[in-house]
Every structure is written in structure tokens, then in C-alpha cells.
Scaffold this motif. Structure first.
Motif: not given
Length: 137
Positions: A71-92
Motif C-alpha cells: 500500500t505504501r509503495y502504491y501511495l508513493y506512485d512514481d516517487a518511491a524511495t529505494d527503501r520503499v521499493t525494496k520492501l515492496y519487492d521483498d513482499g512480492i
């Protein structure tokens, strides 16, 4: 089924961050409509990976955590930080492993293991040659 709630998001992340990510009209508050829509979107993505386990008897805490990160990754849309992106990728990555049966979500609330109908079963036709079989040579 939503795997997290607005309260889960507030417990896990800073309220100011959630306001910045959802408050499009500068009201100074979390836009609950936008947040709930994104939570539903994240849960739908998770359902795609968990489809053979649905309906779940209860939401596993790990799924709540992953739902919050998606959800946080989606909220950031195109401006996701590296940390937010990594947490998303780990979840997937975790969800893919669950979907392949490599990781279990643990026992159900009644103590039984989740059933997976896509199990390979190997059967043999017996031995062709053996020490007792003297007919070949």
C-alpha cells in the motif's frame, strides 16, 4: 478481503507521511477514501498470489505487514524511495514463494496445515530387473 486497515498503516508508518501521500486537497488530514482504495488495490494484488489458499481463515500478521508495504509503495506512485521499493519487492518475493508452496503461512486457526491441491504424486510400476529374476540372463 483487505489485509490491512488504515489503523495498521498508522501504526506502522508516520502519520505525517500518510498525510503527505494522501492529502491532495491540503486539508492536513489523511484522505481516508484514497487510502482505503489503495489498500483494496494492494489486497487485490495479494489475492492474485494467494488465490489457491483463499478464503483464508484469518489474516496472518506477515500478510498484514506485506499489505502495508505494498500500500505504501502504491501511495508513493512514481516517487518511491529505494527503501520503499525494496520492501515492496521483498513482499512480492514472499508472496510468490507462498504461491509456489515454498513457504507456508503456518497452521490454520484449527491447527491444521493449509491444503494445496496442486501436489505432484509419483508412482512406480515396480522393478523391471532384480537379483531374484533369473530369466533375463
Amino acid at each position: 478481503m483487505d489485509y490491512c486497515t488504515q489503523q495498521d498503516m498508522m501504526d506502522r508508518f508516520d502519520e505525517e507521511e500518510l498525510i503527505q501521500l494522501t492529502d491532495e486537497h491540503n486539508t492536513g488530514d489523511i484522505n481516508t477514501d484514497k487510502l482505503n482504495k489503495v489498500i483494496t488495490d494492494a489486497s487485490a494484488e495479494m489475492d492474485a498470489y494467494l488465490t489457491k489458499y483463499l478464503p483464508l481463515p484469518a489474516v496472518h500478521p506477515t500478510l498484514t505487514r506485506i499489505a502495508c508495504h505494498i500500500t505504501r509503495y502504491y501511495l508513493y506512485d512514481d516517487a518511491a524511495t529505494d527503501r520503499v521499493t525494496k520492501l515492496y519487492d521483498d513482499g512480492i518475493k514472499f508472496l510468490k514463494a507462498v504461491s509456489k508452496g515454498e513457504i507456508s503461512l503456518g497452521p490454520n486457526t484449527d491447527g491444521s496445515e493449509p491444503q494445496n491441491d496442486n501436489v505432484a504424486e509419483i508412482q512406480t510400476g515396480g522393478r523391471v530387473f532384480g537379483r531374484e529374476d533369473k530369466s533375463f540372463i
